[in-house]
Motif scaffolding. Structure first.
Motif, PDB file in Angstrom:
ATOM      1  N   LEU A 233      40.050  25.711  10.347  1.00 29.83           N
ATOM      2  CA  LEU A 233      40.669  25.788   9.028  1.00 29.83           C
ATOM      3  C   LEU A 233      39.793  26.553   8.040  1.00 29.83           C
ATOM      4  N   PRO A 234      40.416  27.219   7.064  1.00 30.79           N
ATOM      5  CA  PRO A 234      39.680  28.110   6.159  1.00 30.79           C
ATOM      6  C   PRO A 234      39.101  27.424   4.928  1.00 30.79           C
ATOM      7  N   CYS A 235      38.897  26.114   4.986  1.00 31.42           N
ATOM      8  CA  CYS A 235      38.308  25.400   3.854  1.00 31.42           C
ATOM      9  C   CYS A 235      37.448  24.266   4.398  1.00 31.42           C
ATOM     10  N   ALA A 236      36.681  23.642   3.528  1.00 31.33           N
ATOM     11  CA  ALA A 236      35.871  22.498   3.923  1.00 31.33           C
ATOM     12  C   ALA A 236      36.785  21.364   4.375  1.00 31.33           C
ATOM     13  N   VAL A 237      36.416  20.703   5.462  1.00 31.94           N
ATOM     14  CA  VAL A 237      37.196  19.600   6.024  1.00 31.94           C
ATOM     15  C   VAL A 237      36.291  18.381   6.154  1.00 31.94           C
ATOM     16  N   ALA A 238      36.722  17.243   5.606  1.00 28.73           N
ATOM     17  CA  ALA A 238      35.903  16.031   5.675  1.00 28.73           C
ATOM     18  C   ALA A 238      36.807  14.816   5.601  1.00 28.73           C
ATOM     19  N   PRO A 239      36.385  13.679   6.161  1.00 29.01           N
ATOM     20  CA  PRO A 239      37.158  12.448   5.985  1.00 29.01           C
ATOM     21  C   PRO A 239      37.172  12.041   4.520  1.00 29.01           C
ATOM     22  N   VAL A 240      38.181  11.284   4.131  1.00 26.72           N
ATOM     23  CA  VAL A 240      38.302  10.891   2.718  1.00 26.72           C
ATOM     24  C   VAL A 240      37.129  10.025   2.265  1.00 26.72           C
ATOM     25  N   GLU A 241      36.426   9.421   3.201  1.00 25.90           N
ATOM     26  CA  GLU A 241      35.258   8.627   2.818  1.00 25.90           C
ATOM     27  C   GLU A 241      34.216   9.476   2.100  1.00 25.90           C
ATOM     28  N   SER A 242      34.223  10.782   2.348  1.00 28.70           N
ATOM     29  CA  SER A 242      33.280  11.665   1.659  1.00 28.70           C
ATOM     30  C   SER A 242      33.537  11.695   0.158  1.00 28.70           C
ATOM     31  N   ALA A 243      34.745  11.307  -0.257  1.00 27.17           N
ATOM     32  CA  ALA A 243      35.092  11.236  -1.673  1.00 27.17           C
ATOM     33  C   ALA A 243      35.123   9.796  -2.178  1.00 27.17           C
ATOM     34  N   GLY A 244      34.588   8.862  -1.374  1.00 31.39           N
ATOM     35  CA  GLY A 244      34.518   7.472  -1.792  1.00 31.39           C
ATOM     36  C   GLY A 244      35.798   6.684  -1.606  1.00 31.39           C
ATOM     37  N   LEU A 245      36.690   7.149  -0.730  1.00 32.02           N
ATOM     38  CA  LEU A 245      37.975   6.489  -0.501  1.00 32.02           C
ATOM     39  C   LEU A 245      37.986   5.816   0.865  1.00 32.02           C
ATOM     40  N   ASP A 246      38.928   4.911   1.059  1.00 29.02           N
ATOM     41  CA  ASP A 246      39.054   4.152   2.304  1.00 29.02           C
ATOM     42  C   ASP A 246      40.187   4.735   3.136  1.00 29.02           C
TER      43      ASP A 246
ATOM     44  N   LEU B 244      48.931  26.199  10.248  1.00 30.26           N
ATOM     45  CA  LEU B 244      50.168  26.779   9.729  1.00 30.26           C
ATOM     46  C   LEU B 244      50.554  26.135   8.404  1.00 30.26           C
ATOM     47  N   ALA B 245      50.343  24.831   8.296  1.00 32.74           N
ATOM     48  CA  ALA B 245      50.693  24.129   7.058  1.00 32.74           C
ATOM     49  C   ALA B 245      49.841  24.614   5.885  1.00 32.74           C
ATOM     50  N   LEU B 246      48.552  24.759   6.100  1.00 31.91           N
ATOM     51  CA  LEU B 246      47.683  25.221   5.020  1.00 31.91           C
ATOM     52  C   LEU B 246      48.057  26.623   4.557  1.00 31.91           C
ATOM     53  N   ALA B 247      48.562  27.423   5.468  1.00 34.03           N
ATOM     54  CA  ALA B 247      48.894  28.807   5.139  1.00 34.03           C
ATOM     55  C   ALA B 247      50.041  28.920   4.150  1.00 34.03           C
ATOM     56  N   VAL B 248      50.858  27.890   3.991  1.00 34.32           N
ATOM     57  CA  VAL B 248      51.996  27.964   3.071  1.00 34.32           C
ATOM     58  C   VAL B 248      51.718  27.245   1.750  1.00 34.32           C
ATOM     59  N   CYS B 249      50.496  26.779   1.539  1.00 36.99           N
ATOM     60  CA  CYS B 249      50.160  26.135   0.270  1.00 36.99           C
ATOM     61  C   CYS B 249      50.192  27.159  -0.864  1.00 36.99           C
ATOM     62  N   PRO B 250      50.527  26.737  -2.074  1.00 35.45           N
ATOM     63  CA  PRO B 250      50.612  27.683  -3.194  1.00 35.45           C
ATOM     64  C   PRO B 250      49.324  28.453  -3.442  1.00 35.45           C
ATOM     65  N   ARG B 251      48.194  27.780  -3.289  1.00 31.78           N
ATOM     66  CA  ARG B 251      46.876  28.401  -3.382  1.00 31.78           C
ATOM     67  C   ARG B 251      45.980  27.740  -2.348  1.00 31.78           C
ATOM     68  N   PRO B 252      44.987  28.430  -1.836  1.00 33.46           N
ATOM     69  CA  PRO B 252      44.100  27.789  -0.859  1.00 33.46           C
ATOM     70  C   PRO B 252      43.403  26.579  -1.477  1.00 33.46           C
ATOM     71  N   PRO B 253      43.395  25.456  -0.799  1.00 37.51           N
ATOM     72  CA  PRO B 253      42.682  24.293  -1.337  1.00 37.51           C
ATOM     73  C   PRO B 253      41.177  24.481  -1.212  1.00 37.51           C
ATOM     74  N   GLU B 254      40.448  23.915  -2.160  1.00 31.96           N
ATOM     75  CA  GLU B 254      38.988  23.964  -2.107  1.00 31.96           C
ATOM     76  C   GLU B 254      38.457  23.171  -0.936  1.00 31.96           C
ATOM     77  N   ARG B 255      39.145  22.050  -0.615  1.00 34.50           N
ATOM     78  CA  ARG B 255      38.739  21.191   0.492  1.00 34.50           C
ATOM     79  C   ARG B 255      39.944  20.444   1.019  1.00 34.50           C
ATOM     80  N   LEU B 256      39.798  19.978   2.244  1.00 36.34           N
ATOM     81  CA  LEU B 256      40.827  19.177   2.898  1.00 36.34           C
ATOM     82  C   LEU B 256      40.218  17.823   3.211  1.00 36.34           C
ATOM     83  N   LEU B 257      40.781  16.771   2.629  1.00 36.52           N
ATOM     84  CA  LEU B 257      40.332  15.411   2.889  1.00 36.52           C
ATOM     85  C   LEU B 257      41.272  14.772   3.901  1.00 36.52           C
ATOM     86  N   VAL B 258      40.716  14.244   4.978  1.00 37.21           N
ATOM     87  CA  VAL B 258      41.517  13.731   6.089  1.00 37.21           C
ATOM     88  C   VAL B 258      41.524  12.214   6.064  1.00 37.21           C
ATOM     89  N   THR B 259      42.710  11.656   6.153  1.00 37.50           N
ATOM     90  CA  THR B 259      42.895  10.211   6.199  1.00 37.50           C
ATOM     91  C   THR B 259      43.682   9.846   7.445  1.00 37.50           C
TER      92      THR B 259
END
Length: 369
Positions: free
Chosen positions: A308-321, A276-291
């Protein structure tokens, strides 16, 4: 203070899961991230956890001295292990949050820590925003914006923090500043780990359903989930925020279910409220990073990826802790407080205009720890 130079700030966070204190160093001028440093964690003991849990929902007038002493001692202990620090960001422990009545309570006194550690301490980050009619939460979005720049994002993306409560930040990295129109949208999505952890503690004496292993064997009761999603909160426009104790009816509703089914139902509530939260975003996100701790729940991550209608991955996939982003955020915000820069804006907390916040407690010694 600091006049735009790069500062080594030590941020700390003790979240609504009440597990302990995260501490992390960040190098920043309060606008651009210049690097990350050492991290540490100090768990609350079972006795400390019990005291803090017993104080949830309390305000300073209710008497919180024992809880405050625990919070300050735990933070001082973990922070004393760091060297070469210019500034501390101390969030404290949220015990109660009631923005509708313009009040919020983060237990702990930054002046006590400044005197104890010999460093300036930025603290009390939420009060000014709530007093001005904002939600006072979430506050990490300005840091999420800086992280999007740090990882080189070019398309809109979202960050989902799954702590005790879930919160989402939608980011357009094409904007110049986090307070610019269209740069951010942020709000609490609903419950995250807190109901599942509470159930595990109550029924099995364990802090969590490790990896979501028990939930993975259960069947979600969708009538309960659908009733949960009918709560007026989900029809409210963003920004909006929640207290840890919100949706107590959801926890009550699963009491008659077996452990696995109850956990599966609570997990599905997290997934569907995130959708539901993603559905109210101004534009669909390319990806969702989970922390946050929820990214370690394999059953939860599988369901998010499936629904969810986008790629979902932990933030470690982007080099974050993912264990330290909240602590890093309050180091980053501490520098903004010291520089007099805004830390919230209309599309992050609902405040009328970009707002400075926080207090700065100066140490009588101003020596490095």
């Amino acid at each position: 203070m600091f006049d735009g130079r790069v500062v080594r700030a030590l941020g700390t966070m003790s979240g609504t899961s009440l597990d302990g204190v995260d501490a992390a160093v960040i190098a920043t001028d309060g606008e651009v991230i210049h690097g990350f440093g050492a991290t540490a964690y100090r768990a609350y003991t079972p006795a400390e956890h019990g005291v803090l849990r017993a104080h949830l929902g309390r305000w300073p007038a209710d008497g919180c001295k024992v809880a405050q002493a625990i919070v300050e001692t735990a933070h001082a202990e973990v922070m004393a292990g760091f060297t070469g620090i210019d500034l501390i960001g101390f969030h404290g422990q949220t015990l109660a949050h009631d923005p509708a009545n313009r009040r919020t309570h983060q237990c702990g006194d930054g002046a006590v820590l400044a005197a104890r550690l010999g460093l300036p301490v930025a603290w009390d980050f939420r009060t000014a925003d709530v007093a001005a009619g904002g939600q006072g939460a979430p506050l990490a979005p300005f840091f999420h914006f800086a992280l999007a720049k740090w990882i080189g994002a070019t398309a809109p993306l979202a960050m989902l923090n799954l702590g005790g409560v879930g919160n989402l930040t939608w980011i357009d990295p094409a904007q110049d500043r986090p307070e610019d129109d269209g740069a951010l949208l942020a709000f609490d999505t609903g419950p995250a780990n807190a109901p599942m952890n509470d159930l595990m503690q109550a029924r099995r004496g364990e802090p969590q359903d490790a990896d979501g292993a028990i939930a993975a064997t259960g069947r979600a009761e969708m009538q309960i989930v659908d009733a949960f999603l009918a709560d007026p909160y989900f029809a409210m426009p963003a920004p909006k925020s929640l207290d840890r104790g919100a949706f107590a009816d959801l926890s009550d509703a699963v009491q008659g279910l077996a452990d696995a089914d109850a956990l599966a139902t609570l997990l599905e509530a997290v997934v569907q409220s995130t959708a539901l939260a993603l559905a109210v975003c101004p534009r669909p996100p390319e990806r969702l990073l989970v922390t946050g701790g929820g990214r370690k729940n394999r059953a939860l991550m599988r369901r998010l990826q499936a629904v969810l209608p986008c790629a979902v991955a932990p933030v470690e996939s982007a080099g974050l802790d993912g264990d330290m982003i909240e602590a890093q955020a309050f180091g980053y915000l501490a520098v903004r407080v010291a520089r007099g820069l805004p830390i919230s804006a209309p599309m992050t907390t609902g405040v009328a205009s970009p707002l400075r916040g926080g207090q700065l407690a100066m140490s009588p010694h101003n020596r490095p720890i």
